[in-house]
Design an enzyme around this catalytic site. Structure first.
Site, mmCIF file in Angstrom:
data_model
loop_
_atom_site.group_PDB
_atom_site.id
_atom_site.type_symbol
_atom_site.label_atom_id
_atom_site.label_comp_id
_atom_site.label_asym_id
_atom_site.label_seq_id
_atom_site.Cartn_x
_atom_site.Cartn_y
_atom_site.Cartn_z
ATOM 1 N N ASN A 6 33.331 31.797 40.759
ATOM 2 C CA ASN A 6 33.674 32.898 39.850
ATOM 3 C C ASN A 6 34.213 32.436 38.489
ATOM 4 O OD1 ASN A 6 34.736 35.207 42.471
ATOM 5 N ND2 ASN A 6 32.769 35.083 41.413
ATOM 6 N N ARG A 21 25.121 39.256 52.059
ATOM 7 C CA ARG A 21 25.299 37.801 51.920
ATOM 8 C C ARG A 21 26.709 37.431 52.357
ATOM 9 N NH1 ARG A 21 23.074 39.030 46.888
ATOM 10 N NH2 ARG A 21 25.115 39.355 45.937
ATOM 11 N N ASP A 70 33.800 43.341 46.881
ATOM 12 C CA ASP A 70 32.659 43.350 45.969
ATOM 13 C C ASP A 70 32.330 44.767 45.485
ATOM 14 O OD1 ASP A 70 30.638 42.243 44.540
ATOM 15 O OD2 ASP A 70 29.301 41.945 46.240
ATOM 16 N N GLY A 71 31.775 44.821 44.287
ATOM 17 C CA GLY A 71 31.297 46.095 43.748
ATOM 18 C C GLY A 71 32.207 46.685 42.679
HETATM 19 C C1 FPP Z 1 33.435 40.899 42.988
HETATM 20 O O1 FPP Z 1 32.956 42.133 42.476
HETATM 21 C C2 FPP Z 1 34.878 40.868 42.811
HETATM 22 C C3 FPP Z 1 35.575 39.854 42.256
HETATM 23 C C4 FPP Z 1 34.954 38.598 41.780
HETATM 24 C C5 FPP Z 1 37.031 39.955 42.067
HETATM 25 C C6 FPP Z 1 37.768 40.675 43.163
HETATM 26 C C7 FPP Z 1 39.185 40.724 42.800
HETATM 27 C C8 FPP Z 1 39.972 41.817 42.912
HETATM 28 C C9 FPP Z 1 39.565 43.060 43.561
HETATM 29 C C10 FPP Z 1 41.346 41.813 42.377
HETATM 30 C C11 FPP Z 1 42.116 40.639 42.852
HETATM 31 C C12 FPP Z 1 43.503 40.868 42.624
HETATM 32 C C13 FPP Z 1 44.462 40.523 43.460
HETATM 33 C C14 FPP Z 1 45.772 41.093 43.244
HETATM 34 C C15 FPP Z 1 44.239 39.610 44.587
HETATM 35 P P1 FPP Z 1 31.976 42.112 41.236
HETATM 36 O O2 FPP Z 1 32.793 41.984 40.008
HETATM 37 O O3 FPP Z 1 30.969 41.024 41.439
HETATM 38 O O4 FPP Z 1 31.301 43.512 41.279
HETATM 39 P P2 FPP Z 1 29.772 43.806 40.927
HETATM 40 O O5 FPP Z 1 28.947 43.085 41.966
HETATM 41 O O6 FPP Z 1 29.671 45.286 41.043
HETATM 42 O O7 FPP Z 1 29.534 43.308 39.534
#
Ligand code: FPP
Length: 221
Positions: free
Chosen positions: A50, A175, A2-3
């Site tokens: 998501n 969470r 996350d993040g």
């Molecule tokens: C949540 O952070 C992250 C995700 C929904 C996607 C995580 C996926 C990856 C790191 C790449 C996956 C790739 C592979 C190769 C498995 P957020 O987008 O909610 O961050 P925020 O809370 O700062 O908005």
């Protein structure tokens, strides 16, 4: 993991840049877990919720995932079993085929098991397991009273993997977000303010050192 979005925003970049960096960190931390001798590690990459994100963000995540799957040589000789948690049904055919092939090609690996939660939801996991048990009962193979915690555990996407010992949630959120909710019944939690793209091997070391100090009683004394 996350993040990623916030990491990109802080740099004036689109959110997808954060995911790209996050995917690179996922590879590094996965390798580090293997080096440390961790037997099972799960990364939460994409939840059943998501899909609600903007179409361009979902598409960028699918492309990152697709190119990770193409990188097959990386797994050769690493003795790492790859398992995907969640239904593969919503992914495009090419991704589904690569997921199945990768699981098949690494099934025999008995080093680390790396589980990647993609289209994963803890509630969906439990419903999916309950349906399997219900089908066995409806078919007369078991009686409802035969259903045990062990049986349902084995029907979860995590299969024969042990319960979770430690959950690390980065980015200052407190969470579980529908992550392995059954498997985390007695897990220890570690919350870190570090945004996932900034997460380093030393952050994992810190989490493991704190975990080593915890006193786990599993409901006993
Ligand atoms: C949540 O952070 C992250 C995700 C929904 C996607 C995580 C996926 C990856 C790191 C790449 C996956 C790739 C592979 C190769 C498995 P957020 O987008 O909610 O961050 P925020 O809370 O700062 O908005």
């Amino acid at each position: 993991m996350d993040g990623n979005g916030r990491w990109a925003k802080k740099r004036g970049l689109p959110r997808t840049f954060g995911h790209k960096e996050g995917a690179a960190v996922f590879r590094k931390i996965g390798d580090y877990c293997r080096k440390l001798g961790i037997r099972y590690v799960t990364f939460y990459a994409f939840s059943t919720e998501n899909w609600k994100r903007p179409a361009d963000e979902v598409a960028a995540l699918m492309d990152l995932f697709d190119s990770y799957l193409d990188d097959v040589e990386r797994y050769a000789g690493r003795n790492t079993r790859i398992v995907f948690l969640g239904s593969k049904a919503p992914f495009r055919q090419s991704i589904r085929d690569k997921m199945l092939k990768l699981e098949e090609n690494t099934r025999h690996c008995d080093g680390m098991t790396l589980m990647l939660a993609m289209n994963y939801g803890g509630r969906d996991d439990i419903v999916h397991a309950a349906k399997q048990a219900a089908e066995l009962a409806a078919g007369g193979f078991i009686k409802p009273e035969d259903i045990t915690e062990e049986m349902l555990s084995g029907m979860l996407y995590t299969g024969d993997a042990p319960d979770v010992d430690l959950v690390i949630r980065p980015s200052g959120e407190y969470r579980l977000s529908n992550f392995l909710i059954w498997q985390c019944a007695y897990a220890e939690y570690y919350f870190s303010d570090v945004l996932w793209p900034d997460f380093k091997a030393s952050d994992l070391d810190k989490a493991l050192a704190e975990y080593a100090e915890r006193n786990r009683r599993f409901g006993g004394v």
